[in-house]
Each structure stands twice: as C-alpha cells, then as structure tokens.
Scaffold this active site. Structure first.
Site, mmCIF file in Angstrom:
data_model
loop_
_atom_site.group_PDB
_atom_site.id
_atom_site.type_symbol
_atom_site.label_atom_id
_atom_site.label_comp_id
_atom_site.label_asym_id
_atom_site.label_seq_id
_atom_site.Cartn_x
_atom_site.Cartn_y
_atom_site.Cartn_z
ATOM 1 N N ARG A 139 34.729 35.957 34.359
ATOM 2 C CA ARG A 139 33.852 36.148 35.570
ATOM 3 C C ARG A 139 32.910 37.245 35.892
ATOM 4 O O ARG A 139 31.627 37.538 36.076
ATOM 5 C CB ARG A 139 34.970 34.983 36.934
ATOM 6 C CG ARG A 139 34.859 33.996 36.225
ATOM 7 C CD ARG A 139 35.246 33.012 37.945
ATOM 8 N NE ARG A 139 35.792 31.797 37.374
ATOM 9 C CZ ARG A 139 36.929 31.383 36.931
ATOM 10 N NH1 ARG A 139 38.033 32.545 36.779
ATOM 11 N NH2 ARG A 139 37.290 30.217 37.061
ATOM 12 N N HIS B 24 43.655 29.701 31.866
ATOM 13 C CA HIS B 24 41.890 29.340 31.566
ATOM 14 C C HIS B 24 41.118 29.595 32.956
ATOM 15 O O HIS B 24 40.532 29.223 33.608
ATOM 16 C CB HIS B 24 41.744 28.238 30.975
ATOM 17 C CG HIS B 24 40.896 28.051 30.404
ATOM 18 N ND1 HIS B 24 41.303 27.476 28.565
ATOM 19 C CD2 HIS B 24 39.443 27.765 30.057
ATOM 20 C CE1 HIS B 24 39.503 27.559 28.315
ATOM 21 N NE2 HIS B 24 38.740 26.821 29.248
HETATM 22 C C1 FMN Z 1 32.373 29.441 32.379
HETATM 23 C C2 FMN Z 1 33.274 29.411 32.471
HETATM 24 C C3 FMN Z 1 33.405 29.303 31.455
HETATM 25 C C4 FMN Z 1 34.200 29.258 29.758
HETATM 26 N N1 FMN Z 1 34.940 29.506 29.082
HETATM 27 C C5 FMN Z 1 35.979 29.331 28.337
HETATM 28 C C6 FMN Z 1 35.960 29.002 26.845
HETATM 29 O O1 FMN Z 1 35.004 28.114 26.419
HETATM 30 N N2 FMN Z 1 36.696 29.142 25.771
HETATM 31 C C7 FMN Z 1 37.894 29.441 26.587
HETATM 32 O O2 FMN Z 1 39.056 29.489 25.785
HETATM 33 N N3 FMN Z 1 37.270 30.003 27.533
HETATM 34 C C8 FMN Z 1 36.650 29.368 28.233
HETATM 35 N N4 FMN Z 1 36.710 30.404 30.007
HETATM 36 C C9 FMN Z 1 37.965 30.723 30.408
HETATM 37 C C10 FMN Z 1 37.726 32.296 30.074
HETATM 38 O O3 FMN Z 1 38.089 32.769 28.216
HETATM 39 C C11 FMN Z 1 39.247 33.160 30.789
HETATM 40 O O4 FMN Z 1 40.294 33.153 30.387
HETATM 41 C C12 FMN Z 1 39.107 32.967 32.081
HETATM 42 O O5 FMN Z 1 37.735 33.182 32.917
HETATM 43 C C13 FMN Z 1 39.675 33.933 32.684
HETATM 44 O O6 FMN Z 1 39.683 34.494 34.043
HETATM 45 P P1 FMN Z 1 38.942 35.095 35.076
HETATM 46 O O7 FMN Z 1 36.933 34.421 34.683
HETATM 47 O O8 FMN Z 1 39.210 35.291 36.106
HETATM 48 O O9 FMN Z 1 38.147 36.209 34.586
HETATM 49 C C14 FMN Z 1 35.210 29.817 30.310
HETATM 50 C C15 FMN Z 1 35.722 30.497 31.816
HETATM 51 C C16 FMN Z 1 34.339 30.627 32.306
HETATM 52 C C17 FMN Z 1 34.342 31.589 34.295
#
Ligand code: FMN
Length: 367
Positions: free
Chosen positions: A320, A265
């Site tokens: 991100r 996550h």
């Molecule tokens: C602002 C934000 C909101 C997120 N919301 C969700 C979400 O609603 N559901 C989910 O499964 N993952 C969510 N994630 C996790 C992303 O799907 C993903 O696993 C993660 O951002 C990957 O890492 P990275 O940001 O380094 O690429 C969220 C991540 C961020 C940064």
C-alpha cells in the site's frame, strides 16, 4: 489521504481493506510500533549506504515493490507507473498475475528488474503458460503466492457493491459522481481487465464480488509437489510468498526455493494470522543463512525497513505505501513515495549509528 480523496470509496476500500475484522491488518502495523530501537551514538554517519544485495545484484534500497492486482481500477496504467518508479529508483518491481498489463508489455515498455507473482490458477496448462511467458520475457524471479488457496473474506468489497460486472446502485453511483478526476480517467481509458488472464475460462463469470471471482479460480489443491515441479520448470529465482512458519520455510529450502516472503497478504487473507514482523525472527533463524528472507505487511516508513532488517529480513516489499503514492500522484507520486521511504531510512540509519545496511542488526533492538 490524497489517494482517498481521489478514489471512489469502493476502490479505496479494495486497496486499503483487510479480511473480516481486520485484526491482522492492524496487527501488522502494531507490531512495527512495538519495536524499540537502541541507537548507537558517536559513529561517523556523515554518509550512509542503503544498497543491499538481492539475489546477487544490488538494489538501491532493501525494498522491492509488492505485487498488487487490480490497481489500474484506481489509476489508468498503475502497473506501468509503479514499474517505472521502481526502475528509476533502482529497486525490483513485482508484477501481479491479475494485472491490467501483460507480462510481456511491462517487460517491453518498462523493463528494469522484474519479478512475477504467480497465482496458481486451476487451469494447470494456463498456469504453466504464465511461467513460460515470464521466462521468455526475462523476468528474474517468480513469487508463488501460497497464502491464498481460497480468497479471504474481505467485507468492505461486497458492502460497497464492488461487483463484477459493475452493477450501479445509489451508493456507488454517488461515489463516482463526486470523484470527477477518477471518473474522467476511467471514461477515457475504460475500466481495466486482467490482461494476463485473457482467454482464461472463469468458472463463475458473473454476479460475484471481484475478490471472490479471482479467489474461486485458485487451485486449493496445490501442495509441495507442485512447488517441486515448478522448480524444475522455472530456471530463475523462486520464492514462496505468504510463509509465516519456520517449518514451512525449511521445506521451501528443501525443495530448492531461493527465498520466502514472510507475509500474510497485508492482512487480506486469514484474519488472525500473526503479524509478519512477529513471525519473522523464527523464520530468519531457521533459514536466513540459506535463502533470502523478505517481509511484507505494514511497512509505511523508512524506519520500518530498518526494524525488519534488524529482526532478520534481507529486504521488505511494499504494497500500500507505494500503491497510494501512485494513486495520489501517478508516476511522480510513486517516485515520491519511494524517495520518502529512502530518506526516512537514511535518517533512521544515521540516528541509529548504522553506516550501511549490513550494520543494521539485532544489536539495535531493545529487548
Ligand atoms: C490492492 C492490493 C492488491 C493485492 N494483490 C495481490 C496480488 O494480486 N497477489 C499477491 O500475491 N498479493 C497481492 N496483494 C498483497 C501484497 O502483495 C502484499 O503482500 C501486501 O500488500 C503487503 O502489505 P502492505 O500493503 O501493508 O505493504 C495485494 C495487496 C493490495 C493492497
């Protein structure tokens, strides 16, 4: 940095931050930085091909956009912006359960290759309805997020007063005053809601930070039986998002899943969870020949996509990296982020002597 300059601190931190001491958040990046490549030379790389097969269809890059909830708080229409950029670039877009736009609206207004991320909210009928809606709107895949039985402890949010409902204090008011472009946009469009959860009865309606409010609605009781039932209800591709263990990946195969996303996550849940790139090889060895293995967490450059493929992922999801593109520059910004990732990947492939995504493999790793 452009995104940081434009956004109030509470919102930037909500996007940027991780759980507790952010060890896993940093670890995801550090794992990419530790990988050493062994480039192959004197290969004709005058042209390289980045297309990969994802679930029987081509994706122009080994990449899909990860689900990110609550993002229209940073820029109005952020989900539509990212979906459009994904469509224009020929990669899938994953719509998050806590989006400001409905499942149907994104399908109608944008279309393209759409995946839906499912949070297993407590209300089982509501949950089943979300699945039916995704099916009726023609979504290709459901990614069930399995690393969030409860919300992670993200300390930047309460510290910044990122509460629902919004409670102004000196710090968050000062922050908003100095971000006029963002403030004007929010005045014009209003603060976003969670359109897919319209009509959902939250158990804690007020007075808590946003992450906790959503986290409290998760059904911490879901287990493999639920995934089996979901498999029967959902005709499309079914993926588990948030798997780090090979034995869990094997169970995903056993219950009929089409893929797993090796994910923690983005370091936002269990602080101390293994960096995803380190967890990847064992998962890929266990199930990579049977189902699709994807990875997210820490992908910031094209060469990271190459590293993830060399270690066994079919493709990556970006959270991100593409989100900040959309925050900095709207749809052109999101497209630009994808273009940068694409051109960096192409260059990394040329410098490694890999002419196609299929030629990216463990032989490119220094061990
Ligand atoms: C602002 C934000 C909101 C997120 N919301 C969700 C979400 O609603 N559901 C989910 O499964 N993952 C969510 N994630 C996790 C992303 O799907 C993903 O696993 C993660 O951002 C990957 O890492 P990275 O940001 O380094 O690429 C969220 C991540 C961020 C940064």
């Amino acid at each position: 940095m452009l995104a940081k300059r434009r956004l109030p601190r509470a919102i930037f931190d909500f996007f940027d931050g991780g759980a507790e001491d952010e060890v896993t958040l940093r670890g995801n990046r550090a794992a990419f930085e530790r990988v050493r490549l062994l480039p192959r030379v004197l290969v004709d790389v005058s042209t390289v091909e980045t297309v990969v097969d994802l679930f029987g269809k081509p994706s122009s890059l080994p990449l899909a956009i990860a689900p990110t909830g609550g993002i229209s708080a940073g820029r109005a229409g952020a989900e539509l912006i990212l979906a459009r950029a994904a469509k224009a670039s020929g990669v899938p877009f994953t719509m998050a359960t806590p989006s400001a736009f409905t499942i149907e609206r994104v399908a109608e207004e944008v279309g393209g290759r759409l995946w839906f991320q499912l949070y297993a909210v407590r209300d089982q009928e509501f949950r089943a309805k979300l699945v039916r809606r995704a099916r009726d709107a023609g979504y290709e895949a459901i990614l069930v997020t399995v690393d969030l039985p409860v919300s992670g402890k993200r300390e930047r949010d309460p510290r910044n007063g990122f509460h629902t409902p919004y409670r102004p204090n000196w710090r968050n008011s000062r922050d908003v005053i100095f971000k006029p472009a963002w403030a004007l946009e929010m005045l014009r469009h209003g603060l976003p809601g969670m359109a897919n959860l319209e009509g959902y009865r939250f158990s804690t309606p007020t007075g808590t930070d946003i992450v906790t409010a959503v986290g409290r609605e998760m059904d911490a009781g879901i287990d493999w039986e639920y995934i089996k039932r979901l498999r029967e209800q959902w005709p499309g591709k079914l993926l588990l998002k948030g798997v780090e263990r090979p034995d869990d990946a094997e169970r995903a195969v056993a219950v009929g899943c089409d893929g797993v996303v090796v994910s923690n996550h983005g370091g936002r849940q269990l602080d101390g969870a293994t960096p995803t790139l380190e967890a990847l090889p064992a998962v890929a060895a266990a199930v990579g020949s049977k189902i699709t293995v994807l990875l997210d967490g820490g992908v910031r450059r094209g060469v990271d996509i190459l590293k993830a493929r060399a270690l066994g992922a079919q493709a990556v999801l970006t959270g991100r990296a593409t989100l900040f593109g959309a925050m900095a520059g709207g749809e052109p910004g999101a497209r630009r982020a994808l273009e940068i990732l694409s051109s960096e990947l192409q260059r990394a492939m040329q410098l490694c002597g890999a002419r196609s995504a299929a030629e990216i493999g463990p032989h490119l790793l220094y061990r």
